[in-house]
Design a protein around this motif. Sequence first.
Motif, PDB file in Angstrom:
ATOM      1  N   LEU A  72      56.232  29.232 -60.148  1.00 40.53           N
ATOM      2  CA  LEU A  72      56.937  28.191 -60.900  1.00 40.53           C
ATOM      3  C   LEU A  72      58.274  27.856 -60.252  1.00 40.53           C
ATOM      4  N   LEU A  73      58.988  28.861 -59.798  1.00 41.37           N
ATOM      5  CA  LEU A  73      60.269  28.613 -59.138  1.00 41.37           C
ATOM      6  C   LEU A  73      60.079  27.846 -57.836  1.00 41.37           C
ATOM      7  N   GLU A  74      59.032  28.171 -57.109  1.00 43.00           N
ATOM      8  CA  GLU A  74      58.730  27.443 -55.874  1.00 43.00           C
ATOM      9  C   GLU A  74      58.424  25.977 -56.176  1.00 43.00           C
ATOM     10  N   ALA A  75      57.655  25.729 -57.231  1.00 49.22           N
ATOM     11  CA  ALA A  75      57.258  24.359 -57.566  1.00 49.22           C
ATOM     12  C   ALA A  75      58.434  23.517 -58.035  1.00 49.22           C
ATOM     13  N   GLU A  82      67.756  27.015 -61.038  1.00 43.92           N
ATOM     14  CA  GLU A  82      68.685  26.011 -61.559  1.00 43.92           C
ATOM     15  C   GLU A  82      67.975  24.744 -62.009  1.00 43.92           C
ATOM     16  N   SER A  83      66.772  24.508 -61.510  1.00 48.29           N
ATOM     17  CA  SER A  83      66.026  23.294 -61.856  1.00 48.29           C
ATOM     18  C   SER A  83      65.176  23.462 -63.100  1.00 48.29           C
ATOM     19  N   VAL A  84      65.009  24.690 -63.591  1.00 51.43           N
ATOM     20  CA  VAL A  84      64.157  24.937 -64.756  1.00 51.43           C
ATOM     21  C   VAL A  84      64.940  24.659 -66.029  1.00 51.43           C
ATOM     22  N   GLU A  85      64.416  23.779 -66.867  1.00 54.98           N
ATOM     23  CA  GLU A  85      65.050  23.489 -68.155  1.00 54.98           C
ATOM     24  C   GLU A  85      64.177  23.912 -69.337  1.00 54.98           C
ATOM     25  N   ALA A  86      62.864  23.921 -69.166  1.00 58.14           N
ATOM     26  CA  ALA A  86      61.971  24.256 -70.274  1.00 58.14           C
ATOM     27  C   ALA A  86      60.874  25.183 -69.779  1.00 58.14           C
ATOM     28  N   THR A 118      59.951  17.205 -62.771  1.00 55.26           N
ATOM     29  CA  THR A 118      58.835  17.985 -62.237  1.00 55.26           C
ATOM     30  C   THR A 118      58.371  18.988 -63.275  1.00 55.26           C
ATOM     31  N   ARG A 119      57.061  19.029 -63.472  1.00 57.14           N
ATOM     32  CA  ARG A 119      56.470  19.981 -64.415  1.00 57.14           C
ATOM     33  C   ARG A 119      55.366  20.738 -63.687  1.00 57.14           C
ATOM     34  N   ILE A 130      48.874  32.257 -68.216  1.00 57.81           N
ATOM     35  CA  ILE A 130      49.477  31.023 -67.718  1.00 57.81           C
ATOM     36  C   ILE A 130      50.930  30.927 -68.166  1.00 57.81           C
ATOM     37  N   ALA A 131      51.760  30.334 -67.339  1.00 60.32           N
ATOM     38  CA  ALA A 131      53.093  29.913 -67.772  1.00 60.32           C
ATOM     39  C   ALA A 131      53.344  28.515 -67.237  1.00 60.32           C
ATOM     40  N   ALA A 132      54.212  27.791 -67.941  1.00 60.24           N
ATOM     41  CA  ALA A 132      54.558  26.421 -67.547  1.00 60.24           C
ATOM     42  C   ALA A 132      56.071  26.265 -67.553  1.00 60.24           C
ATOM     43  N   ALA A 133      56.548  25.349 -66.748  1.00 58.97           N
ATOM     44  CA  ALA A 133      57.978  25.069 -66.699  1.00 58.97           C
ATOM     45  C   ALA A 133      58.204  23.598 -66.373  1.00 58.97           C
ATOM     46  N   SER A 134      59.352  23.092 -66.794  1.00 59.50           N
ATOM     47  CA  SER A 134      59.703  21.693 -66.545  1.00 59.50           C
ATOM     48  C   SER A 134      61.161  21.600 -66.127  1.00 59.50           C
ATOM     49  N   SER A 135      61.449  20.642 -65.253  1.00 57.91           N
ATOM     50  CA  SER A 135      62.818  20.437 -64.806  1.00 57.91           C
ATOM     51  C   SER A 135      63.587  19.476 -65.705  1.00 57.91           C
TER      52      SER A 135
END
Length: 219
Positions: free
Chosen positions: A88-91, A96-100, A48-49, A187-192
């Motif tokens: 981002l945490l909600e998405a 624990e799911s955030v890697e990037a 998930t991104r 903006i910020a982005a995150a990926s699992s």
Amino acid sequence: MNPPLIVSSDLSTRSTLAGYSDIAAATGLRKLSSTVEEVPHENLGTITRATAMAVIANPWLGTGPDHDLSERTEAIAPLLAKLISDRLLEALGGVESVEAFGKAALVGSDGELEHAGALIHTPYFGNLLREALGGTSIICFADGRGVPGETLRVPMWHKNAAATRTHYQTMDLYLPDAPHAGEIAVIAAASSGPRPHARIGDRTTDRPVTSEILKGIQL
């Protein structure tokens, strides 16, 4: 006349997902938006991104290049970090799911490039975003000027190990109505997870490579 009443709020324990009208008023927020994409993978499951964006009125319009940006930066940037990191945490389903992760800002044509930088390149944004997403790495970034209709490419890398090539990735974000001339989009982005089929090695295990290899290349 009595001075205005200042009401403090403990945002460290409060979610902004349900209500944020006070933060909107304090930051000049015009809109919040989020995007989520899911990439199915045969071995990694679903990656998930997500992106989260806050568009605010530029608080420094009409000021010159010698104007001190620090006061408004300290007042606004932490609020934007909170709004964005909550989404981002909600998405992604939690820290624990955030890697990037990565960050970006675009300033409208009536502002300076430094106005965009003031909202993402200081500890008042970066440190809070990093802490919220459970990272230790510096955060890769993009910044620049923009007009409505831009497509912004937001870079990301591993939140704890910036040299991990598997997590070098980007998300393309279409901004149909931002930033207006007097606005800034943050903006910020995150990926699992990593890129779906990463296979170019890792910087920490590369063999030493210098310009010496140019001497023996066969063309």
